[in-house]
Design an enzyme around this catalytic site. Sequence first.
Site, PDB file in Angstrom:
ATOM      1  N   ALA A  78       0.837  -1.199   0.000  1.00 43.86           N
ATOM      2  CA  ALA A  78       0.000   0.000   0.000  1.00 43.86           C
ATOM      3  C   ALA A  78       0.869   1.244   0.000  1.00 43.86           C
ATOM      4  CB  ALA A  78      -0.927   0.005   1.218  1.00 43.86           C
ATOM      5  N   ASP A  79       0.315   2.327  -0.502  1.00 48.07           N
ATOM      6  CA  ASP A  79       0.999   3.613  -0.468  1.00 48.07           C
ATOM      7  C   ASP A  79      -0.049   4.702  -0.259  1.00 48.07           C
ATOM      8  OD1 ASP A  79       3.947   4.700  -1.314  1.00 48.07           O
ATOM      9  OD2 ASP A  79       2.381   6.175  -1.713  1.00 48.07           O
ATOM     10  N   THR A  80       0.204   5.568   0.710  1.00 46.64           N
ATOM     11  CA  THR A  80      -0.750   6.630   1.039  1.00 46.64           C
ATOM     12  C   THR A  80      -0.170   7.986   0.671  1.00 46.64           C
ATOM     13  OG1 THR A  80      -1.649   5.332   2.884  1.00 46.64           O
ATOM     14  CG2 THR A  80      -2.076   7.702   2.902  1.00 46.64           C
TER      15      THR A  80
END
Length: 202
Positions: free
Chosen positions: A76-78
């Site tokens: 994941a990447d925010t």
Amino acid sequence: MCVVKTIFLASQSPRRARLLEQIRVRFEVLAVCSDDVENGVDAAGAAPEALAERLAAAKLDQALAAAPRGALVLCADTIVVAPDGSVLGKPAHAADAERMLAALSGAEHAVITGVALECGGRRCVFHERTTVVFRSLEAGEISRYAHSGHPLDKAGAYGIQGLAGAFVSAVRGCYSNVVGLPLAHLAAVLKAEYDIDVTRNW
């Protein structure tokens, strides 16, 4: 074919690990260095949602090389999108954090998490978008938080689950997405795409 039902979380984020633990997902942390991934992703002209997905997919490509065969790997990447449309990553230092927090003060912004999973060649990439509203912040508040050490490993220079919760006046959408992983969306994808029902562990 996906033969391993344990999820491998390719992230060093303790916040994402705690979110998975919250809903009793069985997982192991896959130690992968992904610090250089963002530099290799072309962000030119990409909508924020597409950028978040692209970053998550790039992390997944890197993680798969280190994962056990047949594993289900989760990345994941925010990112945070400021009111002016600029994308805010992690601050380089306290002064950078102050700049980001000042841009978010008294306004609403978007938090977008891109999520990428793959198992046995079956890949799924999606994103979640949440709107967050900050109250107006005084210069002293911004400075004290920026120098507290809390913002430096967080997109947009804040963590809603920590001290910066005192800055947030409203959240519209998925709260866990702001922390780093959209749990409801993830649980639905795990069930629909990989036949993993997280509630079976309850």
